[in-house]
Design a protein around this motif. Structure first.
Motif, mmCIF file in Angstrom:
data_model
loop_
_atom_site.group_PDB
_atom_site.id
_atom_site.type_symbol
_atom_site.label_atom_id
_atom_site.label_comp_id
_atom_site.label_asym_id
_atom_site.label_seq_id
_atom_site.Cartn_x
_atom_site.Cartn_y
_atom_site.Cartn_z
ATOM 1 N N MET A 1 0.852 -1.179 0.000
ATOM 2 C CA MET A 1 0.000 0.000 0.000
ATOM 3 C C MET A 1 0.894 1.237 0.000
ATOM 4 O O MET A 1 1.922 1.281 0.669
ATOM 5 C CB MET A 1 -0.907 0.000 1.230
ATOM 6 C CG MET A 1 -1.652 1.293 1.344
ATOM 7 S SD MET A 1 -2.924 1.486 2.605
ATOM 8 C CE MET A 1 -2.378 0.626 4.005
ATOM 9 N N LYS A 2 0.469 2.255 -0.732
ATOM 10 C CA LYS A 2 1.181 3.523 -0.760
ATOM 11 C C LYS A 2 0.292 4.597 -0.143
ATOM 12 O O LYS A 2 -0.886 4.729 -0.505
ATOM 13 C CB LYS A 2 1.529 3.891 -2.200
ATOM 14 C CG LYS A 2 2.405 5.108 -2.308
ATOM 15 C CD LYS A 2 2.922 5.270 -3.721
ATOM 16 C CE LYS A 2 4.031 6.300 -3.715
ATOM 17 N NZ LYS A 2 4.737 6.345 -4.973
ATOM 18 N N ILE A 3 0.857 5.359 0.785
ATOM 19 C CA ILE A 3 0.128 6.434 1.458
ATOM 20 C C ILE A 3 0.876 7.729 1.225
ATOM 21 O O ILE A 3 2.107 7.783 1.341
ATOM 22 C CB ILE A 3 0.014 6.162 2.977
ATOM 23 C CG1 ILE A 3 -0.793 4.889 3.229
ATOM 24 C CG2 ILE A 3 -0.611 7.345 3.691
ATOM 25 C CD1 ILE A 3 -0.813 4.459 4.670
ATOM 26 N N ARG A 4 0.125 8.802 0.912
ATOM 27 C CA ARG A 4 0.729 10.119 0.685
ATOM 28 C C ARG A 4 -0.111 11.188 1.372
ATOM 29 O O ARG A 4 -1.314 11.029 1.544
ATOM 30 C CB ARG A 4 0.811 10.418 -0.815
ATOM 31 C CG ARG A 4 1.723 9.449 -1.555
ATOM 32 C CD ARG A 4 1.730 9.731 -3.020
ATOM 33 N NE ARG A 4 2.229 11.073 -3.282
ATOM 34 C CZ ARG A 4 3.317 11.345 -3.995
ATOM 35 N NH1 ARG A 4 4.021 10.360 -4.514
ATOM 36 N NH2 ARG A 4 3.692 12.579 -4.209
ATOM 37 N N THR A 5 0.536 12.288 1.736
ATOM 38 C CA THR A 5 -0.175 13.426 2.316
ATOM 39 C C THR A 5 0.029 14.653 1.442
ATOM 40 O O THR A 5 1.021 14.762 0.716
ATOM 41 C CB THR A 5 0.323 13.747 3.741
ATOM 42 O OG1 THR A 5 1.708 14.081 3.689
ATOM 43 C CG2 THR A 5 0.086 12.584 4.674
ATOM 44 N N GLY A 6 -0.917 15.573 1.537
ATOM 45 C CA GLY A 6 -0.818 16.836 0.811
ATOM 46 C C GLY A 6 -1.389 17.963 1.642
ATOM 47 O O GLY A 6 -2.207 17.743 2.543
ATOM 48 N N PHE A 7 -0.940 19.173 1.337
ATOM 49 C CA PHE A 7 -1.360 20.368 2.064
ATOM 50 C C PHE A 7 -1.978 21.353 1.081
ATOM 51 O O PHE A 7 -1.486 21.525 -0.031
ATOM 52 C CB PHE A 7 -0.147 21.011 2.743
ATOM 53 C CG PHE A 7 -0.445 22.335 3.379
ATOM 54 C CD1 PHE A 7 -1.116 22.393 4.593
ATOM 55 C CD2 PHE A 7 -0.092 23.523 2.758
ATOM 56 C CE1 PHE A 7 -1.409 23.621 5.180
ATOM 57 C CE2 PHE A 7 -0.375 24.744 3.341
ATOM 58 C CZ PHE A 7 -1.038 24.796 4.551
ATOM 59 N N GLY A 8 -3.067 22.001 1.507
ATOM 60 C CA GLY A 8 -3.711 23.009 0.670
ATOM 61 C C GLY A 8 -4.031 24.261 1.454
ATOM 62 O O GLY A 8 -4.266 24.211 2.662
ATOM 63 N N PHE A 9 -4.041 25.382 0.753
ATOM 64 C CA PHE A 9 -4.354 26.684 1.348
ATOM 65 C C PHE A 9 -5.103 27.495 0.309
ATOM 66 O O PHE A 9 -4.804 27.433 -0.883
ATOM 67 C CB PHE A 9 -3.064 27.414 1.737
ATOM 68 C CG PHE A 9 -3.288 28.853 2.136
ATOM 69 C CD1 PHE A 9 -3.820 29.169 3.370
ATOM 70 C CD2 PHE A 9 -2.988 29.884 1.260
ATOM 71 C CE1 PHE A 9 -4.033 30.496 3.740
ATOM 72 C CE2 PHE A 9 -3.194 31.207 1.616
ATOM 73 C CZ PHE A 9 -3.721 31.516 2.857
#
Length: 160
Positions: free
Chosen positions: A1-9
């Protein structure tokens, strides 16, 4: 499994004569947010977090404010399209954690409805959509009620 995070503004200016849309719901207020679409800062921040997690650039790249196709568009449509975009790379939404910064209106009573609407749009459990509201203690453009900003973090995964 591949897990990624991202940030938004995202941030939009408050103006008279516009409806206030936040988290996919219309909120009664004396002013609304100015933008090419419905200017829903919360949804725009979530879209950027999802796109960033998938390394797919940003909301302006996929839905440019120079395109008539997106003028006055309901941001829930943009969010639905964003979820479909990350799915082309095999990703699904894990969870969202977001914060809206606004002096007024007070948002705490609207948060459960926002969570429900956004969960439905992204096809996730309502427990996977965290929304918080805060002020900037009357400091800066938000404190002067010139605009509203939103921050979001997204977790996406593939290979389950």
């Amino acid at each position: 499994m591949k897990i990624r995070t991202g940030f938004g503004f995202d941030v939009h200016r408050l103006v008279e004569g516009r409806d206030l849309w936040l988290g996919g719901i219309k909120i009664e207020h004396s002013m609304g947010l100015l933008g090419h679409s419905d200017a829903d800062v919360l949804i725009h921040a979530i879209c950027d977090a999802l796109l960033g997690a998938a390394n797919m650039r940003d909301i302006g790249y996929h839905f440019p404010d120079t395109s008539g196709e997106f003028e006055h568009i309901d941001s829930k449509i943009l969010l639905k399209k964003t979820v479909a975009l990350i799915a082309t790379k095999g990703y699904t939404v894990g969870n969202i954690d977001a914060t809206v910064c606004a002096e007024r209106p007070k948002l705490k009573n609207f948060i459960p409805q926002m969570q429900q609407v956004l969960a439905e749009v992204m096809d996730v459990d309502v427990e996977d959509v965290s929304i918080k509201a805060t002020t900037t203690e009357r400091l800066g453009f938000t404190g002067r009620e010139e605009g509203i900003s939103a921050y979001a973090v997204a977790l996406i995964s593939k290979g389950l």
